[in-house]
Design an enzyme around this catalytic site. Structure first.
Site, short mmCIF file in Angstrom:
data_model
loop_
_atom_site.label_atom_id
_atom_site.label_comp_id
_atom_site.label_asym_id
_atom_site.label_seq_id
_atom_site.Cartn_x
_atom_site.Cartn_y
_atom_site.Cartn_z
N GLY D 147 90.24 38.10 72.02
CA GLY D 147 91.22 38.68 71.10
C GLY D 147 91.20 40.20 71.18
O GLY D 147 90.29 40.81 71.75
N CYS D 148 92.20 40.81 70.59
CA CYS D 148 92.35 42.27 70.70
C CYS D 148 91.29 43.01 69.87
O CYS D 148 90.56 43.85 70.42
CB CYS D 148 93.75 42.68 70.27
SG CYS D 148 94.29 42.01 68.69
N TYR D 149 91.18 42.69 68.59
CA TYR D 149 90.14 43.35 67.78
C TYR D 149 88.76 43.09 68.38
O TYR D 149 87.96 44.04 68.53
CB TYR D 149 90.17 42.83 66.34
CG TYR D 149 91.33 43.29 65.49
CD1 TYR D 149 91.53 44.64 65.22
CD2 TYR D 149 92.20 42.37 64.92
CE1 TYR D 149 92.59 45.05 64.41
CE2 TYR D 149 93.26 42.78 64.11
CZ TYR D 149 93.44 44.12 63.85
OH TYR D 149 94.47 44.54 63.05
N THR D 151 87.77 42.56 71.40
CA THR D 151 87.52 43.35 72.60
C THR D 151 87.06 44.76 72.25
O THR D 151 86.08 45.27 72.78
CB THR D 151 88.80 43.41 73.47
OG1 THR D 151 89.11 42.08 73.91
CG2 THR D 151 88.60 44.30 74.68
N SER D 152 87.77 45.38 71.31
CA SER D 152 87.43 46.76 70.96
C SER D 152 86.03 46.85 70.36
O SER D 152 85.28 47.81 70.62
CB SER D 152 88.47 47.34 70.00
OG SER D 152 88.34 46.78 68.70
#
EC number: 1.2.1.38
Lengths: 344, 344, 344, 344
Positions: D147-149, D151-152
């Site tokens: 997911g995007c969050y 990954t960060s």
């Protein structure tokens, strides 16, 4: 690999040239210069270049000495001396400023407040709008890259003018530009809290793109063209959209006009004539070298409305400059410019 | 305290009426209605009203029954039945929709696809632009509140038209509006990631404000006025700016035109004619009932450019509706509308 | 009518003070000053005041001489001399800068790099957060108006700290502010094309609001409170939202905590404790003097998350200053501050 | 050329996959599918593809049949059936949804409300974060793209966790995302006039990325890691910035931590560890597959703050999916992903 250099590399247009040229497979950026940042790495000024390039700002003379093609992205009034030096060294100059855009010295003085410094250079330079005069561009070594607003308007009107289909005495050009057009210099107008949630025109009746647009349109029409031009500042980063109002010479058939545009631009890689019913919008050309054009009638059917949109930083500046370089160097015109707009 | 009610209270315009009327010292909001949210508190729909008001959405009939003045903020086509009921009860209707704006049934059918339901109501209604026909408004009980784009254009052109100073055969109106103008209904066009960093025209040649503008301008000029109107959607919340291009009948002296505007509007509380050289911008009227107007010549001096800007939600909708109510009720016209724009 | 004056009237906070005070029914703005714009009309600097006020920028001494209450909206380091002069003249100073916020001279020197100029004035001044120390404020004539970030955090944590419910050794305060917080001064960080479509923290570990927050929280808790504070810059004009993470001393019942907050703030006009399940957002407090607070648990239920939001220009600056003035003058605390947030 | 296909091509992530894959020199997009738009050209849905590609939306089965590698960009719950079919056909699936991200069926049911359909497929799938488990990815044919969050956050914490340098009982992750993260589906939250000039958290304590982040961090740390995660919605189109707060196990030397990060990521093409003093910002990674990380101490020096930023649509979705494809196919990991962020 051919060596290219950028003078004025730390302005927004200079930085965009770097970004695009880094992806060009036939040339390499050999040197860049900046008066304000001489000696500094470009990646310390523009953090997006961190890890991407180690280019360091040098001085103008080094750029001219080291490179075959020189891009100048400077405020007006600074390019003539560079052109003189480039010319002496028999190299190519693509000037993104205004110094070589106007052919008429009287007009230049009227709008820019100064005379031509090197008249002979002006004679050997060319206003280079590829879709208009591609063949002539090839023979020149001093290139005046068109302004951003003019590009959007000239491409929007060219098929009509070449075919003498509209009245030339007062074409209304209502243009809107994103904030990068105003550059990186700090002004209250571009201060975030001032521009955000705001919108207004500026430079009404006095913007320096006016004589450039009239000159080019007249050149295309082979007759004097008069415009009214009003630029507006949009609270977005990039893009120009010009809404152009003109009056046909005779009764209008919008399908014929549309066909004319499609035929006129059918071999152009960067011009999209949208289908009738579609409306050009900035989003669809952002981050590309494209110009999207849509054609419309007013509700009475007696007035033509052309919507023409570009990315002011690319087709309106750095991209068109690279397109012009490709033409002069005999490269494929789309080299380094096959850019697809993002969906959002 | 007079009792006012709002039908269609949960749309953006309805909510703006609530916000403004809460600060009105001579009237009290007695009832509001919403079809979608009947029975719900307005503060649960618009959280900005939390702790401010306990109003609950009722149904239309209750609003009409309880109130002396009824505001209707509905999609077009829904106000005629309400008007009939209001009329029977001998109350006052201020309609912010389009149902009573056009006098000509043929035009109404052409643009809205339906006939008048109650022809007599149309005869007894009035298109109420206070700066144009304040005195007549006082005698009416069914008020058609002008559209947002029309308000900006009509106020921008009125002094010229009243004095027969410009050609009437094709006035170009290039208008730009913030996103609230498109309402609270979900559409892809108003989806954040689509509109943000984007800009484009819409409804070219087909926007329903066209016949309204032509009707009002012709009424002002006492002669047929033809326009070309192009609306654009701005990536901001509020505000309309119209750039209007017209051609003087005779040679223009901009100072005289400016004086004419200043004189014409000198007793108007909400109209600011800016000094020559200044340019109207949306920021300076946002959150107010003002219309700021600036006057310009094109670079040849043969074309007039009028920049007219309002807050589309206030002078373009809820504020003007309250202004009209004040007029009808014999209150001070600025009551509840002494709003100062924020600096940012 | 009491006479009030504003020193530093042309910054964003000064201009917001003017806007709000123009609607205050018990005081009148008698004089304003600005070093940069002395002699100019405020309406020529902020066009939103065009037609609204004729105030002209004078010098500081005139403001102090003519007025009973003086607001100073200046960069830090400039208010002490003003306070000395105000004090000598036995008038009231409400300082929106940082000069009187820290009680501890050592801390002041550490964070601001300078010593106290007039130690006695610091003793007779007060850090004035009405919801915390309203009664004490009444007795003072030199008022240190809290900073914007501190206000959002202090109001968000007060009920917990007064009741010793959380650990004090490291409260995480992750705050986000709109661009007006950075003021009207031109910087690259606030240049439109740089901030738009961007987001990032700044001043991590070094922002000058850190000691102010720790001082006030410790004062509330009557014990040393340690925080970690990270401010971020949002691409919007107005508003601060602080997301605050803390650890309860014992097992948490969110309903009890919520009841505690509701009871604690039940008599406060400007504090809204949202219902459980609702989440505070900037939009709902923009253009008001309100602080909206919502309460949450993390997914394990062992961590408290408080979301606290204000308009940085109003409750975070000009509005709170007026609230403090109302308190000192014995006026109704909401006078001039009954502002309803717009829906959009 | 290898043939790739995209199921769910008309969502924002699907469209971004198309845009990026069009510039990939080793694969060709053979087929795309969409339930809502079957039979339509992608260029009629996303106008930015006008003149760029003639791809037409087919159905899922055709995509699986025609292609070697299938990307699925669908809402959760729809990928398992596709995986079963892909698996039977012995092809490769890169799933950008959540169906294969959680290993623990109990957790999956808790957060997503349903059980695993094909347990064996879950065993043979892998959560593919290249910088963490590149070698293992090569052996798999069902890829769960992070997911995007997550990954960060995972990239931001990995070096600390691998070296057991911080406490694991409550890492605070305060994340902020642009609007594309919410997708193309229309919601009031993403309506322009609601999100513009607004900011707030959402899904506090309940966002489905929580178990994914805890699972991956625990996998990296080889010990249970507990987080508190709060996502916020930013009024920008693209980008995620996570501000991560953690407590070191022992006294901290920021230079050593920085060196650790630099060493840890020195061979990674997409991770930039910024110099000490610099702060990561969304602008510098927008439109790239990069993750920029900056390291900070709080003002007492006892708390670590990591700022980690990515483009949610690229490293947070489509770009990382292509990176994973490159790994599986044995291509250069940067193929198709050498993207330079724009300066504005």
């Amino acid at each position: 690999m051919l060596k290219v250099g950028i003078i004025g590399a730390t302005g927004y247009v200079g930085a965009e040239l770097i970004r695009l040229l880094l992806n060009h497979s036939k040339v390499t950026i050999e040197a860049i210069s900046s008066i304000s940042y001489e000696g500094e790495e470009i990646s310390s000024i523009y953090k997006n270049f961190y890890g991407v390039t180690n280019l360091i700002c040098e001085n103008q003379e080094e750029v001219i000495e080291k490179c075959d093609v020189i891009f100048a992205a400077l405020p007006h009034g600074l390019s003539e001396e560079i052109a003189e030096l480039v010319n002496k060294n028999n190299k190519i100059l693509i000037d993104l400023g205004a110094d070589f855009r106007l052919n008429n010295e009287y007009e230049y003085e009227r709008w820019y407040g100064k005379k031509f410094l090197y008249k002979n250079l002006h004679k050997s330079s060319i206003y280079a709008l590829p879709e208009h005069n591609r063949e002539k561009i090839k023979e020149h070594k001093i290139i005046a890259n068109p302004g951003c607003y003019p590009t959007s308007i000239e491409l929007g009107l060219m098929p009509l003018l070449k075919n003498s289909l509209i009245k030339l005495d007062n074409i209304i050009c209502d243009s809107k530009s994103g904030a990068t057009g105003a550059g990186r210099g700090l002004t209250l107008k571009s201060h975030y809290a001032e521009l955000n949630e705001n919108f207004s025109p500026y430079g009404i009746g006095s913007h320096r793109h006016i004589p450039e647009i009239e000159q080019c349109l007249s050149d295309i029409a082979e007759e004097e063209v008069k415009i009214t031009f009003t630029p507006h500042l949009l609270p977005i980063n990039r893009g120009i959209l010009s809404t152009i109002y003109c009056t046909p010479n005779k009764e209008v058939n919008i399908k014929e006009i549309h066909k004319l545009y499609c035929d006129f631009y059918k071999n152009e890689s960067f011009i999209n004539v949208l289908e009738l019913g579609d409306i050009a919008s900035i989003k669809d050309v952002k981050y590309t070298n494209n110009c999207n054009i849509s054609l419309h009638l007013n509700h009475r059917g007696d007035g033509l409305i052309i919507v023409s949109t570009i990315d002011n930083m690319i087709k309106g500046a750095a991209g068109q400059a690279i397109q012009n370089m490709n033409i002069i160097l005999g490269l494929k015109e789309t080299e380094g410019l096959k850019l697809v707009a993002t969906c959002n």
